[in-house]
Scaffold this active site. Structure first.
Site, PDB file in Angstrom:
ATOM      1  N   LYS A 197       0.870  -1.171   0.000  1.00  0.00           N
ATOM      2  CA  LYS A 197       0.000   0.000   0.000  1.00  0.00           C
ATOM      3  C   LYS A 197       0.906   1.220   0.000  1.00  0.00           C
ATOM      4  O   LYS A 197       1.688   1.416   0.937  1.00  0.00           O
ATOM      5  CB  LYS A 197      -0.900   0.016   1.235  1.00  0.00           C
ATOM      6  CG  LYS A 197      -1.668   1.321   1.412  1.00  0.00           C
ATOM      7  CD  LYS A 197      -2.447   1.370   2.719  1.00  0.00           C
ATOM      8  CE  LYS A 197      -3.112   2.727   2.901  1.00  0.00           C
ATOM      9  NZ  LYS A 197      -3.888   2.832   4.170  1.00  0.00           N
ATOM     10  N   SER A 234       1.010   5.314  -0.144  1.00  0.00           N
ATOM     11  CA  SER A 234       0.216   6.541   0.005  1.00  0.00           C
ATOM     12  C   SER A 234       0.956   7.784  -0.472  1.00  0.00           C
ATOM     13  O   SER A 234       0.463   8.900  -0.292  1.00  0.00           O
ATOM     14  CB  SER A 234      -0.190   6.717   1.475  1.00  0.00           C
ATOM     15  OG  SER A 234      -0.989   5.652   1.914  1.00  0.00           O
TER      16      SER A 234
END
Length: 206
Positions: free
Chosen positions: A97, A99
């Site tokens: 993930k 960001s």
């Protein structure tokens, strides 16, 4: 626990030992996987080699699959894409993930890992469409706590090739996403969840 949903837990700590312990405990409690944020307190000592070693030890010990988590806005550590690519070869590391919002970095990781089944995921709804266009399979998004339907609609529109509609929806998601990720933080997510009929819980975040 409802078992028709995928449950991901966040065991990331500043020490490898504590991260492993929490990963084991969370797996025992029913988590299907763990999303492990980079340690960040001792930035001066966190070389790429140290970060990679941390993740290898966690992945070796975790009873459930590991998703790497890079959130430089909060940690000051931008997980090196070459470290991600090397870690993608670990049998218990299944995705990342990210960001940071660097689309070129996302594209690079997708290209380098696409034959392995490794999943690259957007970490913010603010650039979800661009991330999917770069090859990301989806995202793990703060805004999905209260705008889950709209985010799923965006992904469905992209899958159906309805790009104009998808782009309009992406633009509508930017402002609420900015509010909860940049301006108000966790307390903003909780308040938005309450507004949309979910239980955000207004306890102090510190």
């Amino acid at each position: 626990m409802v078992r028709d949903k995928l449950v991901l837990a966040g065991p990331g700590c500043e020490s490898t030992r504590d991260t492993i312990k929490l990963s084991v405990d969370m797996a025992a409690a029913g988590a299907d996987g763990v999303v492990v944020v980079t340690p960040s307190f001792y930035k001066g000592r966190l070389t790429t080699e140290a970060v990679e070693e941390h993740y290898v030890k966690v992945a070796d010990a975790s009873p459930v699959p590991v998703i790497l988590y890079s959130v430089p806005m909060n940690t000051g550590i931008d997980l090196d894409p070459d470290v991600v690519i090397r870690l993608s070869r670990h049998p218990n590391v299944i995705g990342v993930k990210d960001s940071g919002g660097d689309i070129s970095k996302l594209s690079y990781m997708v290209h380098a890992t696409k034959s392995s089944g490794f999943q690259v995921l957007a970490g913010s709804a603010g650039f979800l469409m661009a991330a999917v266009d770069s090859g990301c399979v989806g995202g793990i998004l703060a805004s999905a706590n209260f705008l889950g339907e709209q985010i799923c609609t965006l992904l469905n529109l992209l899958n159906e090739g309805k790009r104009d509609e998808a782009q309009k929806l992406q633009h509508l998601l930017v402002a609420p996403n900015w509010a909860v990720t940049k301006k108000f933080g966790i307390s903003g997510v909780k308040q938005a969840m309450d507004w949309f009929g979910y239980h955000g819980d207004r306890k102090s975040v510190v």
